[in-house]
Structures are given as C-alpha cells and as structure tokens.
Scaffold this active site. Structure first.
Site, short mmCIF file in Angstrom:
data_model
loop_
_atom_site.label_atom_id
_atom_site.label_comp_id
_atom_site.label_asym_id
_atom_site.label_seq_id
_atom_site.Cartn_x
_atom_site.Cartn_y
_atom_site.Cartn_z
N LYS A 131 -2.36 38.61 43.90
CA LYS A 131 -3.65 39.29 43.89
C LYS A 131 -4.79 38.42 44.39
O LYS A 131 -5.84 38.93 44.76
CB LYS A 131 -3.97 39.81 42.48
CG LYS A 131 -2.89 40.70 41.88
CD LYS A 131 -2.46 41.80 42.83
CE LYS A 131 -1.24 42.55 42.36
NZ LYS A 131 0.00 41.75 42.34
N SER A 166 7.32 45.65 42.84
CA SER A 166 7.23 44.32 43.41
C SER A 166 7.65 44.36 44.86
O SER A 166 8.43 45.22 45.28
CB SER A 166 8.15 43.37 42.64
OG SER A 166 8.36 42.19 43.36
#
Length: 565
Positions: free
Chosen positions: A132, A478
């Site tokens: 992130k 993911s």
C-alpha cells in the site's frame, strides 16, 4: 540562482517557511537539528519512507534514504527526511490485522500530504516498499502536485527449497497441502524458513511488484530504478541518482499531474495486464487517477487488458520472479515489447525526461532470456484480468485470468459471512469440487478495509481444489492468488449489494468470455430477499476503521476516502 539574500529561486514553497526576519523562530528550531544557514537557503526536498520493523519489504529504507539524501545535496538541495507507516499484507494475512492494510493506503497518502503542506516542501522523493505504500505515494504526489517521484526499494530475492525457487506464495499453499495430508509439517517448516531470504518485497508479480511495474509505466518512477532488487549492490547508486533527479524536477518545475495523464494511466494498466499482475492494480490505479483528476473507470481496465497479451512469465501465473525479470532486461523490456506492438502510448512523459518510447527503445535484452516472451508467441493472447458484471455485480468485479485457463464455472454457492469462517471450512475439508465459495461482508465498508483472501485461496490450491472450485468476494485477493476468483464485487454486501442476498445452494455462474457473473435467480427473487435484509452492526464503532467506513467509496471507484456530500 539566488536572490539578494542568498536564497534559491527554486524555493517556490519553502521561502515562506525560512526567509525573512519574521521566520527567525522557524530557522532557530531547524538549526537545533543541524541545518545551517546555507542549508535553509536551498530548496527543501522531503525524503519520505516507511521503514518499519514488522516486515522485510521496507527494511532497507533507512539505507536507501541516506543515498537519496546524498543525491539531493549533490544537486544543490537540502533533504529533510520523514517517515510514515506501513502494514504488511504478508504478515497480517488471514488475521483481523489484514483489515488495516487498505486503510493504511489512505493514512499514508494523508500523512505525506500533511508533512509536505505543513513544512512547505519544494519537492518530494518517496521511498516505498510493501503493497500500500506504493500507490499511496503516487496518490499523495498527484494530490499535492509538487515536483517529485517514487522509488520502489526493491524486490526480495527468491528462496530456495529442494532445488527450486520459492516465494511467500509457496508457504501459503504449503499450509493447504499439510491440511490435505500431501505434505509433512517438517517440509512446511523448511519452506517457511527458506521462502524469504532477506530485505525486499514479495518476489512474484504480486501487488508490490505489480505496482512497482505500473509506476514505471506511469512515468512517476524512473525507468530502470524500480526493478533493481532490494539487496542488489546497484540499488544504492540508483537511490543517489534519484535524489539528484528530484532536484532537476524542482528546478524545471515538472509537476506530477503533467506526467500522470490518461495516456500514462492506460500504459500502467497495460503493464498490469502484460505481466499477469495483481487485481489490486485496478483498485490502486483508479485511486491514483482520482487524486490526479483524470477520468478513469473500471471498464477501461477490461478494454486495455482485452487488447494486451501476457508477455511476462511471472509468478503466480508464470515461472519466474521479479529478480529474474531484472536480469532478463527489466521492466523496460516489457515496455519494449508493448511499444513494438503499438500497445502503449510512446509519447507519455516520465520523470527521467525521456518518453516511454525512448525508454522502450533503450531496453537491453539478455540473450537467451526466457522471462519475457515475444509478441508473436505471447504466453496468453489477452491480458491477465477481466471486468465482469451481471446480477451479482451490477457495478462490476475483477477476475484474474493469468495462471489458469478456466473461463467458465457453474456451481452451488457456499456462503460465508467472513474470511475466517471460509478458512475454517477449507481447513476442515468441507469444500467440495464444483462449489463456489462466497465470502461477503469483507468489502471496503463491511470489513472494513477489504481484506485479501490469500490464506483461503492458498489453502484451496494446496488442497488440490484450485482447478475445481471458484470463489467470489466483495473483498480483495492477494497478487499471489491464482484460480478462478472474482473479487471487488460491487455494490458490496454491507451496502445491500446482491451478494448479500445469496444463500447456500444458489447456483452461481461465471461466464468470463461473456463478461458476466450471475446467480440463477430472477431480479424479483433477489429484490424480495433484499427487502428483509438489514445491514450488520459495524465491526468497529469508533476509531480509524469507523472513520474509513464512513468515508470510503465503492471498490469500483478505487475505494478512496473522500468528503461526504
């Protein structure tokens, strides 16, 4: 180069912080930590990073930051180091902590903005690592529109287990293999101990390396910088040159929004498709576009991916890791392939001053490399993702295509109200071939924070069900996920989306070729069920999660936080 008082004319922001008699107090405080009068007359360049002792991904940030700062000084600027947070997806995966991951993207972007605005910085270098931090840095640059760039701190090297390369993906799949009785616990421990050999982000084309690639194609990271691995001896020199480059951007007043254009964003989308990258690229590029003020929709990803072949054989769908791509010719080699086919815009600018066409033409391919295929013999004829709609996803959802060949599935729903409940069912071996695993209330609002499902998907693959079951969720996957999976379903369950109406046994149909995800119920049946539906109580009534849930947009809009109307 300087005004009568000796200050640089390139202190377009910071002169208000450091110049004049009335700023003596500010200068006094800055002198207390070692800045000299001469330092404060130069442009102030923020060097932000997210070093943290909770993961290997960002563990080299302090070292790289020192080299960036040296480059800034050599080019006539004054670096000011600052830090922000990071949440490790790999460490928190499968726990309640994973909900903090996507929320952290907004906090990181906000914190960079606050430091830059609070200290009137003239430019920025943002060193990023775990998932992130990468989009968050680009979001902050686009929002601030200050001269600056992003440097990815690099991929981890592959681990070795019994003569083959392994990554973190192998660990999660080994958990499922142990549960299925096809692997011993001793071998699981061996894989665990060797999968992550040092600093750097996960080695496959998972979210970190996907976004690293995308940012080079976006032009906001220097070409050739991001794919240098974390522990490569050349990474320090890359960081030094990045510091020098940041000063050039300040002097020339090159702003991020002049680089993050519609054409550049489409180039970035093509890079995700061509490398079989993470579906999280959809979420993050939508968010970057929002911050840059560029119109971009979820359907643009399907359009670009449909014309873009998969040319890079990277895990989880392919055979190689990011370090192998670097050795084969790097991200620039992928750009070269796509440019040769007219699949990216060569006129798009980059922070190096070169166009994408110049970057692509300069790529040097290692003789005999097998990582990047040719356009005449691509690994797949079209890109690694698709956008589906239908009565289960009126606002769309994302399917990853690279790494499996199934494009259709019809089976009974097995409905779970959380990732934890689904994982317990997988570990308990109650999922059957042909089932469609449904995980809901894990979206941006419902989670909150849109957890990734690698623990579940990895265990399904490990149990040998990867080719016979499908999974849908309003949460995320993911980048290491493979198998027939639809994520980011919108509207999400917590906002009354049709996924909230599903019950065990309902027949769910994937039709990837037709871009449809449906349940075999009529609109009237779905509407009747939703009439009696009530949103669940918030899992977090206060704190950062509650703030996020109150402000976050749909996944189809990038799950960005924004002021309420």
């Amino acid at each position: 180069m300087s005004d009568p008082n000796g200050a640089s004319p390139y202190k377009r922001q910071s002169s208000r912080l450091t110049e004049g008699n009335d700023r003596a107090g500010a200068r006094a405080m800055l002198r207390a930590i070692g800045f000299t009068r001469d330092d404060l007359r130069k442009p102030l360049i923020g060097v932000g990073h997210s070093w943290i002792e909770t993961m290997p991904c960002n563990y080299n940030h302090r070292r790289l930051t020192e080299r960036v700062k040296a480059g800034v000084r050599a080019a006539g600027g004054t670096p000011m180091e600052f830090n922000t947070i990071a949440v490790s997806d790999g460490v928190s995966m499968g726990t309640e902590g994973m909900k903090a991951s996507l929320v952290s993207r907004e906090v990181i972007a906000d914190s960079i903005e606050l430091v830059a605005r609070g200290h009137l910085l003239d430019g920025l270098v943002l060193v990023v690592g775990c998932d992130k931090t990468i989009p968050a840095a680009a979001m902050a640059l686009a929002r601030l529109d200050l001269p600056g760039l992003v440097l990815y701190s690099g991929t981890i090297g592959p681990g070795r287990h019994r003569g083959r390369d392994i990554t973190l993906q192998d660990v999660f799949e080994a958990v499922g293999s142990v549960a299925a009785g096809t692997m011993t616990e001793d071998e699981l421990r061996e894989i665990e101990e060797h999968a992550c050999p040092g600093a750097g982000a996960c080695g496959g084309q998972f979210t970190a390396n996907t976004m690293s690639t995308a940012l080079e194609f976006l032009g906001i990271s220097p070409a050739g910088a991001n794919d240098v691995p974390a522990l490569d001896p050349g990474k320090d020199q890359v960081a030094y040159e990045v510091g020098r480059m940041a000063m050039r951007l300040v002097v020339d007043d090159v702003r991020p929004r002049s680089i993050i254009t519609r054409a550049a964003l489409e180039n970035a989308i093509a890079s995700v498709a061509a490398t079989g990258g993470s579906t999280n690229g959809v979420l993050h590029l939508l968010a970057i576009a929002y911050e840059a003020g560029v119109a971009l929709s979820i359907d643009d990803f399907d359009r670009v991916a449909s014309r873009t072949p998969v040319v890079a054989s990277l895990k989880p769908g392919g055979a190689f890791v990011a370090q192998d791509l670097h050795e084969a010719g790097g991200i620039a080699l992928v750009a070269q392939r796509l440019f040769e086919g007219g699949l990216i815009n060569g006129d798009a600018k980059t922070v190096t001053g070169r166009t994408m066409a110049e970057v692509a033409r300069a790529a040097v391919e290692k003789p005999g490399q097998k990582v990047v295929a040719t356009l005449s013999a691509p690994l797949k004829p079209t890109g690694g993702l698709a956008i589906l709609r239908g009565n289960l996803a009126p606002e769309g959802c994302v399917v990853k295509l690279a790494g499996h060949e199934r494009i259709s599935h019809r089976g009974p729903a097995r409905v779970f109200e959380s990732e934890d409940a689904a994982f317990a069912a997988v570990k308990g071996r109650t999922i059957r071939p042909n089932d469609v695993v449904v995980i809901r209330y894990e979206g941006p609002v419902g989670g909150p924070g849109m957890r990734e499902m690698l623990a579940v998907t990895g265990a399904l693959v490990g149990e040998g069900l990867g080719d016979s079951v499908a999974l849908i969720t309003d949460g995320r996957f993911s980048g290491a996920t493979h198998g027939l999976m639809a994520g980011h379903i919108a509207p999400e369950a917590a906002r009354g989306g049709p996924i909230a109406a599903l019950a065990d046994g309902d027949v769910v149909v994937f039709d990837v070729a037709g871009r449809q995800l449906n349940v075999e119920l009529t609109d009237a049946q779905i509407a009747t069920r939703l009439k009696s539906w009530r949103p669940p109580a918030p899992r977090y009534p206060g704190g950062a999660f509650a703030k996020y849930a109150a402000l976050v947009s749909s996944a189809s809009e990038g799950a960005v936080t924004r002021p309420q109307a």
